[in-house]
Design a protein around this motif. Structure first.
Motif, mmCIF file in Angstrom:
data_model
loop_
_atom_site.group_PDB
_atom_site.id
_atom_site.type_symbol
_atom_site.label_atom_id
_atom_site.label_comp_id
_atom_site.label_asym_id
_atom_site.label_seq_id
_atom_site.Cartn_x
_atom_site.Cartn_y
_atom_site.Cartn_z
ATOM 1 N N ASN A 1 1.682 4.325 -3.191
ATOM 2 C CA ASN A 1 1.327 5.738 -3.109
ATOM 3 C C ASN A 1 2.354 6.659 -3.749
ATOM 4 O O ASN A 1 2.152 7.870 -3.789
ATOM 5 C CB ASN A 1 1.130 6.141 -1.644
ATOM 6 C CG ASN A 1 -0.322 5.985 -1.238
ATOM 7 O OD1 ASN A 1 -1.210 6.531 -1.895
ATOM 8 N ND2 ASN A 1 -0.568 5.229 -0.177
ATOM 9 N N THR A 2 3.458 6.098 -4.235
ATOM 10 C CA THR A 2 4.461 6.901 -4.936
ATOM 11 C C THR A 2 3.787 7.612 -6.103
ATOM 12 O O THR A 2 3.191 6.954 -6.954
ATOM 13 C CB THR A 2 5.576 5.996 -5.503
ATOM 14 O OG1 THR A 2 6.069 5.165 -4.454
ATOM 15 C CG2 THR A 2 6.705 6.821 -6.090
ATOM 16 N N PRO A 3 3.877 8.930 -6.165
ATOM 17 C CA PRO A 3 3.193 9.630 -7.252
ATOM 18 C C PRO A 3 3.789 9.287 -8.613
ATOM 19 O O PRO A 3 4.992 9.091 -8.736
ATOM 20 C CB PRO A 3 3.438 11.115 -6.944
ATOM 21 C CG PRO A 3 3.993 11.179 -5.570
ATOM 22 C CD PRO A 3 4.568 9.843 -5.237
ATOM 23 N N ASP B 1 0.821 -1.215 0.000
ATOM 24 C CA ASP B 1 0.000 0.000 0.000
ATOM 25 C C ASP B 1 0.854 1.264 0.000
ATOM 26 O O ASP B 1 0.612 2.196 -0.769
ATOM 27 C CB ASP B 1 -0.926 0.020 1.229
ATOM 28 C CG ASP B 1 -2.057 -1.001 1.081
ATOM 29 O OD1 ASP B 1 -2.027 -1.775 0.100
ATOM 30 O OD2 ASP B 1 -2.943 -1.016 1.951
ATOM 31 N N GLU B 2 1.868 1.264 0.866
ATOM 32 C CA GLU B 2 2.643 2.490 1.021
ATOM 33 C C GLU B 2 3.430 2.828 -0.248
ATOM 34 O O GLU B 2 3.368 3.948 -0.752
ATOM 35 C CB GLU B 2 3.589 2.321 2.207
ATOM 36 C CG GLU B 2 4.062 3.619 2.783
ATOM 37 C CD GLU B 2 5.066 3.376 3.899
ATOM 38 O OE1 GLU B 2 4.786 2.502 4.766
ATOM 39 O OE2 GLU B 2 6.120 4.026 3.881
ATOM 40 N N TYR C 1 -4.444 2.481 -5.221
ATOM 41 C CA TYR C 1 -3.621 3.677 -4.973
ATOM 42 C C TYR C 1 -2.901 4.225 -6.196
ATOM 43 O O TYR C 1 -2.374 5.332 -6.140
ATOM 44 C CB TYR C 1 -2.560 3.386 -3.898
ATOM 45 C CG TYR C 1 -3.138 2.971 -2.583
ATOM 46 C CD1 TYR C 1 -3.758 3.910 -1.748
ATOM 47 C CD2 TYR C 1 -3.074 1.643 -2.157
ATOM 48 C CE1 TYR C 1 -4.295 3.519 -0.532
ATOM 49 C CE2 TYR C 1 -3.608 1.257 -0.939
ATOM 50 C CZ TYR C 1 -4.226 2.201 -0.132
ATOM 51 O OH TYR C 1 -4.762 1.823 1.065
ATOM 52 N N ALA C 2 -2.808 3.447 -7.261
ATOM 53 C CA ALA C 2 -1.962 3.891 -8.382
ATOM 54 C C ALA C 2 -2.722 3.808 -9.714
ATOM 55 O O ALA C 2 -2.385 3.016 -10.578
ATOM 56 C CB ALA C 2 -0.681 3.058 -8.434
#
Ligand code: NDP
Length: 336
Positions: free
Chosen positions: A68-70, A64-65, A111-112
């Motif tokens: 979250n990388t843009p 998950d974390e 998230y992506a």
């Protein structure tokens, strides 16, 4: 593009990482420990590269974390256990392989949304069948699926458990895309035995990756009296496997396809002959030319169709003799 590569410390992934950077992609890679992170970092001081620690890919929210990388546009998922030093097949093999894959895909979906292509490292293990391997008339291709079940993976056979881990992980990938209709499509890479130079400055010879272990045996004289059985007689060079991943990521027409990526057939006898021809310094460690073992089965070995990988991914397969020679040289450089 900006690419997430899981398991960047692995034998295959290290080559994928090199090629991604060479082609100008920006890479985020995951590893399990700070020790490996710092080794990768120091090998690529100038690169557009960031490294994230994901200690346990079997955890449902493991990715998950990092997801979250843009700006992520593609994901290459290679991390999966490929060794036999485990005792519990569920927690140490099947869970990281299968749940690792689904947790990557769920996290991308959630998230992506910018990710358009996912490439998963599957295996010939997800194509083969015991019956097919015994049938010299069989021709293996992407159309074949390993029929083994989850229950087969829990029985007392380590090779079968590994094959089940790869088969069900790949199936979980295709099922996810079918059922969840995410923003991305999928391509899977199915290599048989992968040989080739180790580029990572990560492993000692004691911890050599599984598919190169036979080279260490040859170099240490372990096949001097008798050449070991070859196992599956299909092989491919790691640089071609890396190229397949990156092409499958870059080429629009690769979406929705599995790729059986291999150069062709080999036997341990041919492998040893290539060492004998190109590495005279190892003469004393090698079996005599008339030593027993390492041949193809008498009835013959099945055929293969690698045309989809050749045509869609545009690979000119590195031949066995070069692969063997380069593998030995790279192992000598790390101390064999
Ligand atoms: P390696 O053992 O070198 O690489 C395996 C990678 O997966 C490493 O990055 C390893 O991390 C990571 N990994 C293993 N178990 C776990 C876990 N439980 N949690 C998190 N990460 C884990 O082998 P390969 O490079 O050969 O394997 C890479 C992929 O290629 C695998 O998916 C394998 O199944 C597949 N494959 C390999 C073939 C071959 O002949 N080599 C043939 C067909 C498919 P760490 O470095 O920390 O151990």
């Amino acid at each position: 593009s900006k690419v997430l590569l899981t398991g960047g410390s692995g034998f295959i992934a290290a080559h994928v990482l090199e090629l991604l950077l060479q082609r100008g992609h920006e890479v985020v890679t995951t590893v399990r420990s700070e020790d490996k992170a710092s080794k990768i970092r120091s090998a690529h001081p100038e690169a557009k590269l960031s490294i994230v620690i994901v200690p346990d890919i079997a955890q449902p929210n493991a990715f998950d974390e990092v997801m979250n990388t843009p700006g992520l546009e593609a994901v290459i998922h290679t991390a999966s256990p490929f060794h036999y030093n485990w005792t519990d097949p569920k927690t140490e093999l099947l869970d990281p392989a299968i749940l690792g894959t689904t947790s990557v895909l769920k996290a991308i979906k959630q998230y992506a949304p910018g990710v358009k292509r996912v490439v998963i490292t599957s295996s010939f293990a997800s194509i083969l069948s015991d019956a097919g391997l015994q049938d010299p008339k069989k021709v293996f291709s992407e159309a074949d699926w390993n029929p083994n079940t989850y229950e087969d993976g829990l029985k007392d056979n380590k090779a079968t458990s590994y094959r089940v881990s790869k088969t069900l992980a790949e199936r979980a990938g295709w099922d996810f895309v079918k059922n969840e209709k995410p923003n991305f499509d999928l391509a899977t890479i199915c290599p048989p035995l992968v040989f080739g130079p180790v580029v990572h400055h990560l492993n000692s010879l004691q911890a050599i990756n599984t598919s190169n272990a036979r080279f260490v045996d040859v170099m240490q004289g372990k096949m001097r009296d008798e050449i070991a059985p070859s196992g599956v007689h299909f092989w491919v060079d790691v640089r071609d496997v890396a190229l397949a991943h990156v092409q499958a990521m870059e080429k629009p027409e690769a979406g929705g396809k599995r790729f059986f990526v291999l150069c062709g057939k080999f036997s341990n006898r041919e492998l040893v002959a290539a060492v004998r021809k190109n590495c005279p310094e190892l003469k004393d460690k090698l079996p005599a030319e008339d030593a027993k073992g390492g041949d193809y089965p008498e009835a013959g070995f099945p055929g293969y169709d690698n045309s989809q990988a050749t045509n869609v991914l545009g690979i000119e397969w590195i031949p066995l003799e070069k692969s063997v020679t380069d593998t030995i040289k790279s192992l000598q450089a790390v101390g064999a």
